[in-house]
Design an enzyme around this catalytic site. Structure first.
Site, short mmCIF file in Angstrom:
data_model
loop_
_atom_site.label_atom_id
_atom_site.label_comp_id
_atom_site.label_asym_id
_atom_site.label_seq_id
_atom_site.Cartn_x
_atom_site.Cartn_y
_atom_site.Cartn_z
N HIS A 140 -31.53 -38.24 -8.60
CA HIS A 140 -30.72 -39.44 -9.02
C HIS A 140 -30.58 -39.35 -10.43
O HIS A 140 -31.53 -39.35 -11.13
CB HIS A 140 -31.56 -40.64 -8.23
CG HIS A 140 -30.85 -42.01 -8.64
ND1 HIS A 140 -30.03 -42.28 -7.52
CD2 HIS A 140 -31.11 -42.88 -9.40
CE1 HIS A 140 -29.48 -43.40 -8.27
NE2 HIS A 140 -30.13 -43.86 -9.15
N GLY A 141 -29.52 -39.57 -10.75
CA GLY A 141 -29.42 -39.62 -12.31
C GLY A 141 -28.72 -40.89 -12.72
O GLY A 141 -28.79 -41.96 -12.13
N THR A 145 -26.09 -40.73 -7.13
CA THR A 145 -27.38 -39.87 -6.39
C THR A 145 -26.56 -38.55 -5.87
O THR A 145 -25.47 -38.64 -5.13
CB THR A 145 -27.57 -40.90 -5.55
OG1 THR A 145 -27.96 -42.25 -5.68
CG2 THR A 145 -28.89 -40.42 -4.54
N LYS A 161 -22.20 -35.45 -4.77
CA LYS A 161 -22.60 -36.46 -5.63
C LYS A 161 -21.85 -37.84 -5.63
O LYS A 161 -20.81 -37.60 -5.64
CB LYS A 161 -22.51 -36.31 -7.14
CG LYS A 161 -23.04 -36.86 -8.12
CD LYS A 161 -22.89 -36.16 -9.58
CE LYS A 161 -23.75 -37.17 -10.69
NZ LYS A 161 -24.03 -36.23 -11.89
N ASP A 249 -22.13 -32.51 -21.70
CA ASP A 249 -23.49 -32.97 -21.30
C ASP A 249 -24.37 -31.69 -20.86
O ASP A 249 -24.91 -31.63 -19.75
CB ASP A 249 -23.27 -33.63 -20.09
CG ASP A 249 -24.34 -34.58 -19.64
OD1 ASP A 249 -25.35 -34.70 -20.54
OD2 ASP A 249 -24.41 -35.22 -18.61
P1 ATP Z 1 -27.84 -37.61 -15.53
O1 ATP Z 1 -27.28 -38.50 -14.71
O2 ATP Z 1 -28.28 -38.13 -17.04
O3 ATP Z 1 -26.62 -36.69 -16.06
P2 ATP Z 1 -29.04 -35.79 -13.82
O4 ATP Z 1 -28.28 -34.64 -14.27
O5 ATP Z 1 -30.60 -35.57 -13.49
O6 ATP Z 1 -28.85 -36.91 -14.97
P3 ATP Z 1 -27.42 -35.94 -11.34
O7 ATP Z 1 -26.43 -35.12 -11.90
O8 ATP Z 1 -27.07 -37.34 -10.72
O9 ATP Z 1 -28.53 -36.50 -12.75
O10 ATP Z 1 -28.23 -34.96 -10.64
C1 ATP Z 1 -29.61 -35.33 -9.96
C2 ATP Z 1 -30.49 -34.42 -9.41
O11 ATP Z 1 -29.87 -33.66 -8.55
C3 ATP Z 1 -30.35 -33.18 -10.55
O12 ATP Z 1 -31.30 -33.25 -11.44
C4 ATP Z 1 -30.68 -31.94 -9.47
O13 ATP Z 1 -31.90 -31.48 -9.47
C5 ATP Z 1 -30.04 -32.36 -8.29
N1 ATP Z 1 -28.65 -31.51 -8.09
C6 ATP Z 1 -27.48 -32.07 -8.65
N2 ATP Z 1 -26.65 -31.04 -8.01
C7 ATP Z 1 -26.91 -30.34 -7.48
C8 ATP Z 1 -26.47 -28.81 -6.67
N3 ATP Z 1 -25.25 -28.68 -6.92
N4 ATP Z 1 -27.33 -28.31 -5.94
C9 ATP Z 1 -28.68 -28.68 -5.83
N5 ATP Z 1 -29.03 -29.82 -6.54
C10 ATP Z 1 -28.42 -30.63 -7.31
MG MG Z 2 -26.27 -33.77 -13.72
#
Ligand code: ATP
Ligand code: MG
Length: 398
Positions: A140-141, A145, A161, A249
């Site tokens: 979750h970022g 999610t 996502k 980013d």
């Molecule tokens: P922010 O929202 O600040 O960019 P973030 O990068 O941690 O933070 P998200 O981009 O929502 O947030 O991703 C959340 C998590 O989901 C990531 O930290 C990663 O562990 C997992 N994730 C994202 N994309 C993938 C993917 N293609 N394959 C596997 N895991 C993924």
């Molecule tokens: Mg991310």
């Protein structure tokens, strides 16, 4: 290395599988009763039986995004079988009959075309909400999610996502058209984009799933592994810049790895409208942001390079949590006012300590030293870390 092979073997199914050997003159199916006993030479012999006129010393299979992976040894064969058995299990779990394992013994233009064709079909917006079976939450970022999911028609695992966005239909259309460029991105260092769609006030972005997750949870990565990761990140960024895309980013959570040792960048800002809409709900501080961005000045490729450098430092020595003790504003002030951080000379090699700089990024000694295409180093390290994490989880449950 042993732990890696064992974990790959454990993941492997022991039941019979069907291997389909693709040749210029047609396909040949053969059933393998016990795949874990199969070795590389036996398979080569079987291929030579089918294609006596050709000198075959290696063959290829396609991964979930249609990239060809070459198999030249027992170890690579095990990786292929492990990958195939996982795919087969996913298909079964979703009520489908498993496809045979396809292997290719030559590189003809027609086969290249079929792989390109697959990508075209996958990337033509053919994924829709009803065809996606959501599995577990991956993370979750700030924006939304991320879920692991299964695409029933495409028979593949995806990362989806989901970002809630309260915006007008006009803005939704603008975002969709800005995302168009993602269909054209084609680099082994960039996550493959399959499709995006809006359902009510949520956008779902479907991409390739990376079974090692993001680098933010790894930390203290040994220099020889980080070297290969850094090479992939630099190649991914260089590719994006060649398309006139700034990542905007770069940080460890946007660098993904898999058990085959691939490293790929995700979440780059191709849609200004999407970035702006998410920014309205953004809370938190971006410790990876370059000083010129914090100061509101014009910024470019150098800002991505800065963020990559800070990310590598964090990944190798785990220093950012100290910075996070600052209040958000203090942290930003510190990034703008202080000299760029440096790694302690006593603990690291001379090559990694030299500062990254855009004009020489490909020629940086650290990048040159590890630009050897050795994915096995990253693969073994990812497998080992996942194994340790699983063991820790199991211990915690006892
Ligand atoms: P922010 O929202 O600040 O960019 P973030 O990068 O941690 O933070 P998200 O981009 O929502 O947030 O991703 C959340 C998590 O989901 C990531 O930290 C990663 O562990 C997992 N994730 C994202 N994309 C993938 C993917 N293609 N394959 C596997 N895991 C993924
Ligand atoms: Mg991310």
């Amino acid at each position: 290395m042993l732990a890696c092979i064992v974990s790959k073997l454990l993941a492997m199914n022991t039941e019979a599988i069907v291997i389909r050997i693709k040749t210029p003159t047609g396909d040949m199916d053969s059933s393998v009763d016990c795949p874990s006993l199969l070795n590389f030479n036996d398979l080569l012999v079987a291929i030579r039986d089918v294609m006596p006129e050709a000198t075959v010393t290696a063959f290829e299979y396609e991964d979930e995004v249609g990239d060809r992976i070459t198999v030249r040894s027992d170890e690579e064969l095990k990786a292929m079988l492990s990958y195939y058995c996982n795919t087969m299990n996913e298909q079964r779990m979703n009520g489908l009959l498993p496809d045979p394992l396809l292997i290719y013994c030559f590189l003809s233009s027609s086969l290249k075309k079929s792989s390109a064709e697959l990508k075209r079909i996958l990337t033509n917006g053919q994924i829709n909400a009803q065809d996606i079976h959501y599995q577990e939450q991956l993370g979750h970022g700030n924006g939304g999610t991320v879920y692991k999911a299964y695409h029933v028609h495409g028979k593949r695992v995806l990362a989806v996502k989901v970002i809630p966005l309260d915006i007008t239909v006009e803005l939704q259309k603008q975002i969709m058209s800005e995302l168009e460029i993602l269909y054209k991105c084609d680099s082994p260092y960039i996550i493959t984009f399959f499709s995006a769609f809006f359902v009510e006030n949520r956008i779902s972005i479907c991409t390739e799933f990376m079974d090692g997750g993001s680098l933010d949870v790894y930390k203290r990565i040994p220099e020889h592994v980080l070297g290969r990761i850094a090479v992939a990140v630099v190649k991914g960024l260089t590719y994006l810049w060649s398309l006139k895309i700034l990542h905007r980013d770069v940080k460890p959570s946007n660098m993904l790895v898999n058990t085959r040792g691939r490293v790929k960048l995700c979440d780059f800002g191709v849609s200004t409208q999407l970035v702006n809409s998410i920014a309205k709900t953004y809370v938190g501080t971006n410790a990876y942001m370059a000083p010129e961005r914090i100061s509101g000045e014009q910024y470019g490729i150098h800002a991505d390079v800065w963020s990559a450098g800070i990310s590598f430092m964090e990944l190798t020595c785990f220093f950012l949590p100290v910075l996070l003790l600052f209040q958000p504003l203090q942290l930003l002030q510190c990034i703008v006012d202080e000299d760029p951080p440096v790694l302690p000379v006593s603990q690291f090699s001379e090559k990694i300590i030299k500062r990254l700089c855009f004009s020489f990024i490909q020629d940086h000694p650290f990048i040159v030293q590890y630009n050897d295409g050795n994915a096995e180093v990253v693969s073994m390290w990812v497998c080992r870390c996942l194994e340790e994490r699983r063991a820790q989880l199991a211990q915690g449950r006892m």
